[in-house]
Each structure stands twice: as C-alpha cells, then as structure tokens.
Write a protein that holds these residues in place. Structure first.
Motif, short mmCIF file in Angstrom:
data_model
loop_
_atom_site.label_atom_id
_atom_site.label_comp_id
_atom_site.label_asym_id
_atom_site.label_seq_id
_atom_site.Cartn_x
_atom_site.Cartn_y
_atom_site.Cartn_z
N ILE A 274 -1.58 2.61 -10.20
CA ILE A 274 -0.91 2.74 -8.91
C ILE A 274 -1.33 4.04 -8.22
O ILE A 274 -1.56 4.08 -7.01
CB ILE A 274 0.62 2.69 -9.09
CG1 ILE A 274 1.05 1.31 -9.61
CG2 ILE A 274 1.33 3.00 -7.77
CD1 ILE A 274 2.52 1.23 -9.98
N GLN B 187 -4.18 5.54 -8.57
CA GLN B 187 -5.54 5.33 -8.07
C GLN B 187 -5.50 4.51 -6.78
O GLN B 187 -6.27 4.76 -5.84
CB GLN B 187 -6.38 4.61 -9.12
CG GLN B 187 -7.84 4.38 -8.71
CD GLN B 187 -8.59 5.69 -8.57
OE1 GLN B 187 -8.75 6.43 -9.52
NE2 GLN B 187 -9.08 5.97 -7.36
N GLU B 188 -4.61 3.53 -6.73
CA GLU B 188 -4.45 2.72 -5.52
C GLU B 188 -4.03 3.61 -4.34
O GLU B 188 -4.50 3.42 -3.21
CB GLU B 188 -3.42 1.62 -5.76
CG GLU B 188 -3.26 0.65 -4.60
CD GLU B 188 -2.25 -0.44 -4.90
OE1 GLU B 188 -1.72 -1.03 -3.92
OE2 GLU B 188 -1.97 -0.70 -6.09
N ASP C 113 -7.10 5.61 -3.21
CA ASP C 113 -8.02 4.74 -2.47
C ASP C 113 -7.49 4.42 -1.08
O ASP C 113 -8.25 4.39 -0.09
CB ASP C 113 -8.25 3.44 -3.24
CG ASP C 113 -8.97 3.65 -4.56
OD1 ASP C 113 -9.61 4.71 -4.71
OD2 ASP C 113 -8.90 2.77 -5.44
N ALA C 114 -6.17 4.20 -0.99
CA ALA C 114 -5.56 3.89 0.31
C ALA C 114 -5.64 5.09 1.25
O ALA C 114 -5.87 4.94 2.45
CB ALA C 114 -4.10 3.46 0.11
N VAL D 83 2.40 2.31 -0.54
CA VAL D 83 1.92 1.75 -1.82
C VAL D 83 3.06 1.69 -2.83
O VAL D 83 3.22 0.70 -3.55
CB VAL D 83 0.75 2.59 -2.37
CG1 VAL D 83 0.37 2.12 -3.78
CG2 VAL D 83 -0.45 2.52 -1.45
N HIS E 42 5.06 -1.68 -4.80
CA HIS E 42 5.27 -1.86 -6.24
C HIS E 42 6.73 -1.69 -6.64
O HIS E 42 7.06 -1.76 -7.83
CB HIS E 42 4.40 -0.87 -7.03
CG HIS E 42 2.93 -1.16 -6.94
ND1 HIS E 42 2.32 -2.07 -7.77
CD2 HIS E 42 1.97 -0.67 -6.11
CE1 HIS E 42 1.02 -2.12 -7.48
NE2 HIS E 42 0.79 -1.29 -6.47
#
Length: 225
Positions: A39, A41-42, A45-46, A62, A66
């Motif tokens: 999460i 890392q997400e 990236d976002a 993000v 979740h």
C-alpha cells in the motif's frame, strides 16, 4: 510548520480522518508487513503520477480505497520514498571512487583504544547502497587528508581499501593534531556495516583522552627500543 499546516488542513477537511486517528469507531483491518509495504508503494506511485496534487490528498485517497488510515502505513511510505530518493540521487550523481593499496600502507591498530561509535558521513558520495554492504564490515581505516580542499583536518574512512566517507568535521578537527605527528598513514578501527533496516555505516572512533594516553605509551615503547 508548513508540514503541520498541510497535515491539519487535510485532516480538518476530513473529520472522519481525525476521528480515525483519535478514536477509531470501526476496527481497522490488521495488515501484514507485506500488505503495508504494498500500500505504501501504491501511495508513492500515485504521488509520482499526480505531481501537481497535494501528496497528503493522494495518500489519503489511497488509504481510503483500502479502508485504512494513511498513518497505518506512513512509516513504510517514508522508507520507500527515501529509498527512491537515494536511487534518483545516485542516478544523477554517480558515486566517486577512491581506493588505496592496503599492502603499501603504514597502519597503526587503534582497535584496543576505548572508542565512541559514530556515523560515517558523506557516504552517499562515495558508495552506492550495494557497495556499502560490499565494502563495509567490522574493520575500517582512518586516513588523514591534509590536502583536502574543503577541510584540512579531514579524516576519511576506508573499508577494504575503498573510501566510504568521512568522520564528522568536529571530530576530525580534534583527531588531526593527534594523528598527524605519528609515523603512520592509516589507523585501523572497528565498526559496523549495514543492517536489515538501516544502510548507515558506523565506525568506532577513539576517545580523545584514551587516544592521547595510547600515543604516549607508544612513544615510550619506541624510546625503549
């Protein structure tokens, strides 16, 4: 202060986020280390995909997706962000290389002198993350650099013949007058290499009173010979 104002702005715009932090009304899902990392890392990236948007807004979105609080994975996010920053820096500023021939050095072993563990500074300029592990270890050499254009008291740290960085300028200024008169060009000390959760390198720098006493003892022994 800017960081705090931004955090408060985001939290104030989402009363439910404040409630989550202060007193969660609904039990949050228990995340495994792998899930937290994924999460985080997400989020990173976002943020890269939306550079013009507030990073706090991106992370919160993000987290909402979740069903968690962004603070549940903030530590992992920081680690990943810092790692990516180091990789970007390394790509733009390749590590310089400086080596010495260990066989040609006059080395004085200072490992028996009482010491203080100190962080090697400036290592990003001399070794990559992988090279820290390769050239780090438990034995290092201190090498004076009296011709260093930035600091005439500079004391470099070498591991397995490769420059790893320097000891702090303040400590170098105190050590240089003690080391310079000695008939040696390298000084062996202990230290540690990288560990699982940290890429920092540490060396055991002799305490000044103990080093002075050691040097006096050394001089007395040489006089007897």
């Amino acid at each position: 202060m800017g960081f705090l104002r931004e955090a408060w702005r985001v939290l104030s715009a989402r009363p439910e986020r404040v409630q989550d932090v202060i007193s969660p009304a609904v039990p949050k899902p228990k995340l495994s280390a792998a899930e937290r990392s994924a999460i985080a890392q997400e989020m990173v990236d976002a943020e890269a995909a939306e550079p013009d948007e507030s990073h706090w807004d991106v992370k919160a979105r993000v987290a909402d997706r979740h069903g968690i609080s962004l603070f549940d994975v903030l530590d992992e996010h920081v680690k990943i962000s810092e790692a990516e920053d180091r990789r970007a820096y390394a790509r733009e500023n390749p590590a310089k290389v400086a080596k010495i021939n260990l066989d040609s050095r006059e080395i004085l072993d200072l490992r028996s002198v009482a010491s203080t563990r100190m962080r090697v500074v400036g290592s990003a300029n001399w070794v990559t993350d992988k090279q820290r592990a390769k050239y780090g270890g438990t034995d290092y050499l201190l090498v004076r650099e009296p011709k260093n254009k930035f600091d005439v008291n500079a004391v470099a740290v070498y591991g397995k013949g490769r420059k790893m960085g320097y000891i702090s300028a303040a400590k170098a200024a105190a050590l240089a007058p003690i080391l310079d008169p000695l008939p040696f060009d390298s000084f062996q000390i202990g230290g540690t290499s990288v560990i699982e959760n940290s890429i920092r390198l540490w060396v055991d720098v002799p305490k000044l009173p103990d080093l002075r006493n050691f040097v006096k003892t050394l001089g007395t022994a040489q006089e007897r010979q």
